[in-house]
Design a protein around this motif. Structure first.
Motif, PDB file in Angstrom:
ATOM      1  N   GLN A 213       0.858  -1.189   0.000  1.00  0.00           N
ATOM      2  CA  GLN A 213       0.000   0.000   0.000  1.00  0.00           C
ATOM      3  C   GLN A 213       0.893   1.238   0.000  1.00  0.00           C
ATOM      4  O   GLN A 213       1.840   1.333   0.764  1.00  0.00           O
ATOM      5  N   ARG A 214       0.583   2.165  -0.870  1.00  0.00           N
ATOM      6  CA  ARG A 214       1.397   3.377  -0.963  1.00  0.00           C
ATOM      7  C   ARG A 214       1.277   4.206   0.304  1.00  0.00           C
ATOM      8  O   ARG A 214       0.181   4.419   0.828  1.00  0.00           O
ATOM      9  N   ILE A 217      -0.842   7.576   0.118  1.00  0.00           N
ATOM     10  CA  ILE A 217      -2.251   7.601  -0.291  1.00  0.00           C
ATOM     11  C   ILE A 217      -3.226   8.032   0.800  1.00  0.00           C
ATOM     12  O   ILE A 217      -4.131   8.820   0.530  1.00  0.00           O
ATOM     13  N   PRO A 218      -3.093   7.552   2.031  1.00  0.00           N
ATOM     14  CA  PRO A 218      -4.093   7.987   3.029  1.00  0.00           C
ATOM     15  C   PRO A 218      -4.221   9.507   3.136  1.00  0.00           C
ATOM     16  O   PRO A 218      -5.336  10.029   3.193  1.00  0.00           O
ATOM     17  N   LYS A 220      -3.484  11.660   0.811  1.00  0.00           N
ATOM     18  CA  LYS A 220      -3.982  12.224  -0.445  1.00  0.00           C
ATOM     19  C   LYS A 220      -5.491  12.039  -0.542  1.00  0.00           C
ATOM     20  O   LYS A 220      -6.157  12.728  -1.298  1.00  0.00           O
ATOM     21  N   VAL A 221      -5.999  11.123   0.251  1.00  0.00           N
ATOM     22  CA  VAL A 221      -7.421  10.834   0.232  1.00  0.00           C
ATOM     23  C   VAL A 221      -8.176  11.598   1.330  1.00  0.00           C
ATOM     24  O   VAL A 221      -9.341  11.923   1.197  1.00  0.00           O
ATOM     25  N   SER A 222      -7.481  11.934   2.382  1.00  0.00           N
ATOM     26  CA  SER A 222      -8.137  12.648   3.486  1.00  0.00           C
ATOM     27  C   SER A 222      -8.112  14.152   3.274  1.00  0.00           C
ATOM     28  O   SER A 222      -8.835  14.886   3.936  1.00  0.00           O
ATOM     29  N   GLY A 223      -7.244  14.617   2.387  1.00  0.00           N
ATOM     30  CA  GLY A 223      -7.097  16.057   2.183  1.00  0.00           C
ATOM     31  C   GLY A 223      -5.972  16.664   2.993  1.00  0.00           C
ATOM     32  O   GLY A 223      -5.681  17.844   2.871  1.00  0.00           O
ATOM     33  N   ALA A 225      -2.798  15.874   2.732  1.00  0.00           N
ATOM     34  CA  ALA A 225      -1.531  15.898   1.991  1.00  0.00           C
ATOM     35  C   ALA A 225      -1.117  17.324   1.685  1.00  0.00           C
ATOM     36  O   ALA A 225      -1.918  18.136   1.245  1.00  0.00           O
ATOM     37  N   ARG A 226       0.155  17.618   1.908  1.00  0.00           N
ATOM     38  CA  ARG A 226       0.662  18.985   1.695  1.00  0.00           C
ATOM     39  C   ARG A 226       1.501  19.062   0.435  1.00  0.00           C
ATOM     40  O   ARG A 226       2.590  18.500   0.358  1.00  0.00           O
ATOM     41  N   PHE A 227       0.961  19.772  -0.548  1.00  0.00           N
ATOM     42  CA  PHE A 227       1.726  20.074  -1.751  1.00  0.00           C
ATOM     43  C   PHE A 227       2.413  21.425  -1.541  1.00  0.00           C
ATOM     44  O   PHE A 227       2.246  22.062  -0.500  1.00  0.00           O
TER      45      PHE A 227
ATOM     46  N   GLY B  33      -7.108  21.415   1.738  1.00  0.00           N
ATOM     47  CA  GLY B  33      -7.446  20.204   0.987  1.00  0.00           C
ATOM     48  C   GLY B  33      -8.076  20.505  -0.356  1.00  0.00           C
ATOM     49  O   GLY B  33      -7.901  19.751  -1.315  1.00  0.00           O
ATOM     50  N   ILE B  73     -13.399  18.496   1.529  1.00  0.00           N
ATOM     51  CA  ILE B  73     -12.822  17.159   1.698  1.00  0.00           C
ATOM     52  C   ILE B  73     -12.503  16.875   3.169  1.00  0.00           C
ATOM     53  O   ILE B  73     -12.663  15.761   3.649  1.00  0.00           O
ATOM     54  N   GLY B  80     -11.508  10.397   7.942  1.00  0.00           N
ATOM     55  CA  GLY B  80     -10.945   9.928   6.675  1.00  0.00           C
ATOM     56  C   GLY B  80     -11.477   8.578   6.251  1.00  0.00           C
ATOM     57  O   GLY B  80     -10.905   7.929   5.392  1.00  0.00           O
ATOM     58  N   GLN B  85     -13.505   7.238   0.615  1.00  0.00           N
ATOM     59  CA  GLN B  85     -12.091   7.346   0.997  1.00  0.00           C
ATOM     60  C   GLN B  85     -11.499   5.961   1.224  1.00  0.00           C
ATOM     61  O   GLN B  85     -10.379   5.671   0.810  1.00  0.00           O
ATOM     62  N   ILE B  89      -8.582   4.108  -1.085  1.00  0.00           N
ATOM     63  CA  ILE B  89      -7.367   3.500  -0.547  1.00  0.00           C
ATOM     64  C   ILE B  89      -7.251   2.054  -1.020  1.00  0.00           C
ATOM     65  O   ILE B  89      -6.189   1.618  -1.454  1.00  0.00           O
ATOM     66  N   GLN B  92      -6.215   2.009  -4.386  1.00  0.00           N
ATOM     67  CA  GLN B  92      -4.947   2.725  -4.583  1.00  0.00           C
ATOM     68  C   GLN B  92      -5.076   3.729  -5.742  1.00  0.00           C
ATOM     69  O   GLN B  92      -4.282   3.728  -6.691  1.00  0.00           O
ATOM     70  N   PRO B  94      -4.954   7.330  -5.968  1.00  0.00           N
ATOM     71  CA  PRO B  94      -4.158   8.511  -6.260  1.00  0.00           C
ATOM     72  C   PRO B  94      -2.761   8.213  -6.782  1.00  0.00           C
ATOM     73  O   PRO B  94      -2.107   7.262  -6.360  1.00  0.00           O
ATOM     74  N   PRO B 101      -8.908  15.314  -4.094  1.00  0.00           N
ATOM     75  CA  PRO B 101     -10.004  15.880  -3.291  1.00  0.00           C
ATOM     76  C   PRO B 101     -11.201  16.266  -4.160  1.00  0.00           C
ATOM     77  O   PRO B 101     -12.346  15.987  -3.813  1.00  0.00           O
ATOM     78  N   ILE B 104     -12.938  13.034  -5.281  1.00  0.00           N
ATOM     79  CA  ILE B 104     -13.702  12.379  -4.218  1.00  0.00           C
ATOM     80  C   ILE B 104     -14.972  13.165  -3.900  1.00  0.00           C
ATOM     81  O   ILE B 104     -16.051  12.587  -3.710  1.00  0.00           O
TER      82      ILE B 104
END
Lengths: 724, 154
Positions: A213-214, A217-218, A220-223, A225-227, B33, B73, B80, B85, B89, B92, B94, B101, B104
């Motif tokens: 599992q990457r 990803i968690p 990036k899916v929760s929002g 993630a900091r770009f 987000g 998001i 989460g 979401q 995951i 996989q 993303p 965001p 989703i």
């Protein structure tokens, strides 16, 4: 990505106390993702826990083992979606004998040990990360494992051969005693590192070759993630620059009266790259910029115009040139050919289009400078910041955020220059944000190229002569001038000089033809344009010879089991031998690039005068696969990236200006245009080859070759233009 | 002063009502987000829910949220673990993750309207959000997974 600059606790001080590492300076880490408790949001920041001030054991520059059981693995490449944040730690973890659930990933500072040997600098790109890391990271993990075993052996006063490492613990063969790496750290720190042990055999792998599992990803899916655009620091200002729209043009005069009136605008400054509006919010900066009155000097070279560029390139199709490869005597072979064909291909300019537009955050102080930036080139970013600020490099730190796409664009430093200059002038941390228009207009494009190919067949329909001249600007001349040799730019001829086919009489030439368009490295490198021409030309030769394109390729590959296996498999999954449905055709292309091979078949139709791609089949041989799903994902991703460039958009210039400045002008492939993509990866014991850019060059010619069957006409341009 | 409900909490914002919601979220409320992709409602990276409907935050002025409910998001789930979401995951989805965001949130709005969407309904809705990394196929699988409780085993 948590912790990166959020709230008043930057964690920098905490990390600084971790201590010096063997082999390379201070490690300043950003948890990515961080399992430490998160600091509050920018709005409600409270005092968050500081990482414990315990000295960490650093057996080498890649691994830190804390007495409190935390294990940190250092990542020196930028996570731009290709998955290095997972695949590279897997290499360390495999040999270190820890699970990915037992580690945290920390971004590397700039230091020589983190250099990418394939690129000659600490940088990410050109499908090199896995190849470069394959042996060194496994060795680093193994060395640390050996150190842990030696420490346990010392504690128990037993020979190391009676000790075994597993899941972050060393076990004695008595089946009773065991100690964790955290418990062993203090003892290990006093030991001389033992000899590097043998690396684990393939059969012993528990991580390598599996689709873990990457780790990114968690978030990036929760929002969370900091770009780069999400970096927040105390006192941060936002800025955006007015850049003169014509590349090469400079500001002549400007007035900020209206801009300054926008609430939130703090200052308006002339800087190297244009006029900057500094504000307390991104929107205020953008609004301020809209109200600037700027007049620009015309560019010194007015010929930035697609038609004029094409004319300039056309001149280069004949006349003198540099020779990239010469085997035998192609002129004589052509003369003695039973049949000959000549074709000219045109490949247009392409933009990178990262979904996250260019940006950089800089915090310049009197005695130090910190960059928070989605960069692919950390070492160069540091050098640029050092040069602008006058600070020595050791006083410049580069904190790499997540990248919302890279594709080669973030190897450039223009956004770093913007931010560093502004932070110096403002004496505050500044985040420079590019708009989408800026991102399109001020890109370093994949260069436009023309290709003249000539091929000759003997009476039996065998290809006995192959000539390919590439005409285009030089990318290396700006980026790495020291690497030009004999007037050859290797980026411009890769995919032409190294075609997989065996033709005794062959010549590949490069005619450099600079244009005023800024050009740079793009996903797929030179293969992205050269393989289009070469693979379309192979099909044209097949038609001339009256032979099946697959059979012709097989005959040109010589005796190569590796290629045979690849073609056999793609033929099988694409059902090449079966007649496609009415109105559909299949096209084939083959590319050898970055140490890997890929064969692609596209099944297409033409509807309402437009090409529609229904299915794409790819078979890749990329050596040992570290993480199968990542490889599959990068190939899918490359197909989509390549399809946009093959069918949907390009960059053109008119009278000094870029014509496209948004998604309306350069439409990306959408969800409803996505073909079915099937990817097979062939098993291999060879060292890993590159993957990230691999599929981009194969999809264009596969589609073009299919379209030729449907339309009866060769598609000699990329993007492919179907005539009405 | 604009009063709205944001991620379930009442908020009063003393900001210029013409400010696009995107920048209110990102620069004034620390909710990063929601992403900036184009500023012109062409890419979908900034999609949030306004009274449950998907809107592009970059072209929605703050004034339009007066008395209404906005979900980002960050507010899609407390932890989460919204089914989408979890599905994202498991599949996989993303790659670079920048558009996700928006993806989703668009998918969540779709599922509110069509709890068991067909491929055609998924395609129509999700074509509103661009992905440069080409994750569309995985998105489709993830939406089906989230929509089908029998299939869900995350």
């Amino acid at each position: 990505m948590a912790e990166l600059g959020s709230g008043p606790l930057l964690s920098r001080r905490g990390f600084l106390k971790v201590g010096a590492l063997a082999g390379g300076g201070l490690v300043l880490g950003i948890c990515l993702p961080c399992r430490a408790e998160r600091a509050g949001t920018a709005e409600g920041a409270s005092s968050a826990p500081v990482p414990k001030d315990l000295p960490a054991l650093a057996p080498n520059a890649w691994i830190r083992i804390h007495a409190d059981e935390r294990i940190e693995l250092v990542l020196a490449r930028s996570e731009a979606g290709q998955g290095v944040m997972t695949s590279l730690p897997m290499l360390l973890a495999e040999e270190l004998e820890v699970g990915l659930d037992q580690i945290e990933v920390v971004m590397a500072p700039v230091a020589p040990i983190y250099s990418n040997r394939l690129l000659g600098a600490q940088a990410t790109g050109q499908s090199t990360s896995a190849r470069d890391a394959w042996t060194p990271l496994r060795e680093a993990g193994a060395a640390a494992r050996a150190l842990m075993i030696a420490a346990a052996a010392q504690v128990w006063e037993v020979p190391p051969s009676e000790c075994r490492a597993q899941r972050g613990r060393v076990h004695h063969s008595d089946g009773v005693r065991s100690l964790s790496y955290g418990e062993l750290a203090a003892t290990a720190s006093g030991l001389t590192p033992p000899e590097l042990p043998a690396l684990k055999s393939r059969e012993a792998w528990t991580l390598i070759g599996t689709s873990q599992q990457r780790l990114d990803i968690p978030e990036k899916v929760s929002g969370a993630a900091r770009f780069g655009l999400d970096v927040r620091l105390p006192g941060l200002l936002f800025a955006t620059l007015y850049r003169c729209p014509a590349p090469g043009s400079r500001v002549r005069s400007w007035r900020a009266a209206q801009a300054s009136k926008v609430p939130g605008v703090i200052d308006v400054l002339a800087v190297r790259n244009g006029i900057a509006v500094l504000a307390d919010s991104t929107w205020a900066a953008m609004e301020g910029r809209r109200r600037l009155e700027v007049s620009c000097r015309p560019a010194s070279d007015r010929s930035l115009d697609s038609r004029r560029i094409r004319s300039r390139l056309e001149i280069g199709l004949t006349g003198g040139s540099a020779v990239a490869r010469r085997d035998g005597d192609v002129s004589r072979a052509l003369e003695s050919s039973a049949q000959q064909i000549e074709a000219v291909y045109e490949v247009g300019f392409q933009p990178h289009v990262c979904m996250e537009a260019m940006n950089c955050t800089a915090d310049v102080r009197a005695d130090r400078c910190a960059l928070y930036v989605p960069t692919q080139a950390q070492e160069e970013a540091r050098a640029v910041a050092s040069e602008i600020t006058g600070l020595p490099r050791e006083r410049v730190s580069v904190h790499t955020s997540l990248l919302g796409g890279g594709y080669g664009r973030r190897l450039e430093q223009d956004f770093v220059v913007d931010a560093v200059e502004l932070s110096m002038r403002a004496r505050r941390p500044v985040q420079v944000v590019w708009t989408r228009e800026d991102d399109f207009r001020h890109d370093y494009y994949r260069p436009m190229t023309l290709h003249r190919l000539r091929g000759g067949l003997d009476a039996e329909g065998r290809v006995i002569a192959w000539f390919h001249r590439v005409v285009g600007p030089s990318v290396l001349a700006r980026l790495r001038p020291g690497e030009m040799h004999d007037s050859i730019d290797d980026f411009m001829v890769e995919g032409a000089a190294d075609i997989p086919y065996k033709v005794a009489d062959l010549r590949v030439e490069y005619r450099r033809a600079d244009t005023p368009a800024p050009v740079g490295l793009w996903r797929g490198g030179g293969y992205a344009h050269n393989s289009f021409a070469a693979e379309c030309f192979v099909d044209e030769l097949a038609i001339l010879a009256g032979r099946d394109p697959l059979a012709l390729r097989r005959s040109m590959l010589g005796d190569s089991p590796r290629y045979a296996r690849l073609l056999d498999r793609v033929v099988e999954i694409a059902r090449w031998g079966e007649t496609p449905r009415t109105g559909r055709a299949r096209g084939l292309a083959l590319v050898s690039a970055f140490g890997s091979l890929i064969a692609g078949v596209a099944e297409v139709s033409v509807e309402d005068g437009r090409a529609r791609v229904h299915q794409v089949f790819c078979v890749a041989d990329c050596g040992q696969v570290v993480h199968p799903e990542l490889v599959r994902g990068q190939i899918e991703s490359g197909v989509v990236y390549g399809l946009t460039a093959a069918l949907k958009g390009e960059i053109t210039f008119t009278d000094g200006l870029v014509d496209q400045s948004g998604f309306d002008g350069y439409p990306l492939l959408r969800f409803d245009e996505m073909p079915e993509i099937r990817v097979d990866i062939l098993p291999s014991d060879a060292d890993p080859g590159g993957v990230s850019g691999l599929a981009v060059p194969v999809v264009g010619p596969a589609v073009a070759n299919a379209l030729r069957l449907l339309t009866g006409k060769a598609a000699r341009s990329l993007p492919i233009r179907l005539s009405a | 002063m604009i009063s709205l409900t944001l991620n379930g909490e009442p908020r009063e914002l003393d900001l210029d009502p013409e400010t696009p919601l995107l920048w209110v979220l990102r620069d004034h409320l620390g909710l990063t987000g929601t992403k900036y992709g184009c500023g012109k409602a062409e890419c979908g990276a900034c999609i949030v829910h306004l009274d449950g409907e998907p809107v592009n935050a970059c072209t929605t002025p703050l004034s339009e949220t007066q008395g209404r409910s906005v979900t980002t998001i960050e507010g899609l789930s407390p932890d989460g673990r919204h089914p989408l979401q979890l599905a994202w995951i498991i599949e996989q989805v993303p790659r670079c993750g920048y558009c996700q965001p928006g993806q989703i949130m668009m998918a969540a709005a779709l599922l509110r309207k069509y709890p068991r969407p067909t491929d055609a309904q998924i395609e129509e809705a999700m074509s509103r959000v661009l992905c440069r990394c080409g994750t569309y196929d995985r998105i489709r699988h993830a939406v089906h997974r989230a929509a089908n409780p029998e299939v869900q085993n995350g």
